[in-house]
Design a protein around this motif. Sequence first.
Motif, short mmCIF file in Angstrom:
data_model
loop_
_atom_site.label_atom_id
_atom_site.label_comp_id
_atom_site.label_asym_id
_atom_site.label_seq_id
_atom_site.Cartn_x
_atom_site.Cartn_y
_atom_site.Cartn_z
N GLN A 118 5.96 23.03 2.28
CA GLN A 118 5.07 24.01 2.55
C GLN A 118 3.71 23.94 1.61
N ARG A 119 3.86 23.70 0.64
CA ARG A 119 2.73 23.55 -0.35
C ARG A 119 1.79 22.17 0.22
N PHE A 120 2.30 21.29 0.66
CA PHE A 120 1.54 19.94 1.00
C PHE A 120 1.49 19.83 2.46
N LEU A 121 1.95 20.77 3.37
CA LEU A 121 1.90 20.53 4.65
C LEU A 121 0.51 20.04 5.25
N GLY A 122 0.53 19.00 6.08
CA GLY A 122 -0.62 18.30 6.79
C GLY A 122 -0.99 17.35 5.57
N SER A 123 -0.71 17.31 4.28
CA SER A 123 -0.98 15.96 3.61
C SER A 123 -0.36 14.74 3.78
N ASN A 124 -0.56 13.65 3.31
CA ASN A 124 0.09 12.45 3.49
C ASN A 124 1.55 12.45 2.90
N LEU A 125 1.92 13.40 2.11
CA LEU A 125 3.25 13.34 1.59
C LEU A 125 4.59 13.25 2.20
N ARG A 126 5.25 12.54 2.09
CA ARG A 126 6.71 12.51 2.62
C ARG A 126 7.67 12.54 1.47
N LYS B 104 1.17 17.76 -10.27
CA LYS B 104 1.32 16.38 -10.63
C LYS B 104 1.52 15.55 -9.29
N ILE B 105 2.19 16.48 -8.22
CA ILE B 105 2.45 15.78 -6.95
C ILE B 105 1.09 15.75 -6.24
N GLU B 106 0.17 16.97 -6.39
CA GLU B 106 -1.10 16.68 -5.86
C GLU B 106 -1.95 15.88 -6.31
N LYS B 107 -2.05 15.47 -7.47
CA LYS B 107 -2.66 14.48 -8.40
C LYS B 107 -2.50 13.12 -7.74
N PHE B 108 -1.13 13.05 -7.31
CA PHE B 108 -0.51 11.71 -6.86
C PHE B 108 -1.07 11.28 -5.50
N ILE B 109 -0.76 12.43 -4.63
CA ILE B 109 -1.15 12.14 -3.21
C ILE B 109 -2.64 12.08 -3.08
N ASN B 110 -3.58 12.59 -3.94
CA ASN B 110 -4.91 12.42 -3.96
C ASN B 110 -5.41 10.88 -4.18
N ILE B 111 -4.39 10.28 -4.95
CA ILE B 111 -4.86 9.07 -5.34
C ILE B 111 -4.39 8.11 -4.47
N HIS B 112 -3.14 8.20 -3.80
CA HIS B 112 -2.38 7.34 -2.94
C HIS B 112 -2.27 7.68 -1.47
N GLN B 113 -2.75 6.96 -0.63
CA GLN B 113 -2.82 7.33 0.90
C GLN B 113 -1.58 7.55 1.44
N ASN B 114 -0.76 6.38 1.25
CA ASN B 114 0.47 6.35 1.58
C ASN B 114 1.76 6.61 0.46
N GLY C 260 0.86 -1.15 0.20
CA GLY C 260 0.06 0.01 0.13
C GLY C 260 0.95 1.14 0.00
N VAL C 261 2.04 1.35 -0.52
CA VAL C 261 2.82 2.30 -0.47
C VAL C 261 3.22 2.80 -1.93
#
Length: 152
Positions: free
Chosen positions: A110-118, A77-87, A55-56
Motif C-alpha cells: 500500500q505504501r509503495f503502490l505505483g513504485s518500482n518495488l516488488r 529504509k525501503i523508500e531510500k532503497f527504491i529511490n536509488i535502484h530502479q529495478n 541492474g537488479v
Amino acid sequence: MAESDGKEKIKWTTTIIISSSLKSYEVAAALENRSHKVRYSDSVENGSIIFSLSGVAFLLMDARECFMSAEETFLAKIEKFINIHQNSFLVLFAALHGPEEWKLMFRIQQRFLGSNLRILPVHNTVNAINLMCTIAKSAPNSHRQRSPPNHT
C-alpha cells in the motif's frame, strides 16, 4: 546410460555487490559458493545485494525485525532503497508467512503502490538465493528485448 543432446550446461556467474553488513550471513556465503564474483561494500544500503550487470537490486529484511522496529523506520529504509535502484526487490524472510506477515506485506505494498518495488516472500536462504539468481539471470535478456533501438 543417458544420451547427450549436444548441449552443455553453462554455469551462470556474475558480479554481485553485497552490503558489508551481510558479510557474516549465510546468504553471502551461498552466493560465493555459486562461484559469483562477490564484492562487499560499505557504501550500499545495509542488507542490500546488487547484481550490477543485470541492474537488479535486492533488499533483504526479516519480518520479525520489521515487527520489532517502528514502521516508519523500515519504510524509510525501503523508500531510500527504491529511490536509488530502479529495478528493486524487497526479499522478506519469514519461516512461516502467516496472517501477520501477509498484513506486513500488504502495508508495504500500500505504501509503495505505483513504485518500482516488488516483494518476494521467502522462507529460507536457499529459497532467496534461487529467486534472486533467477531474476538477475533473466533481467538482461528482458531489458534487451524491451529496449528500443538506438537511432543516433
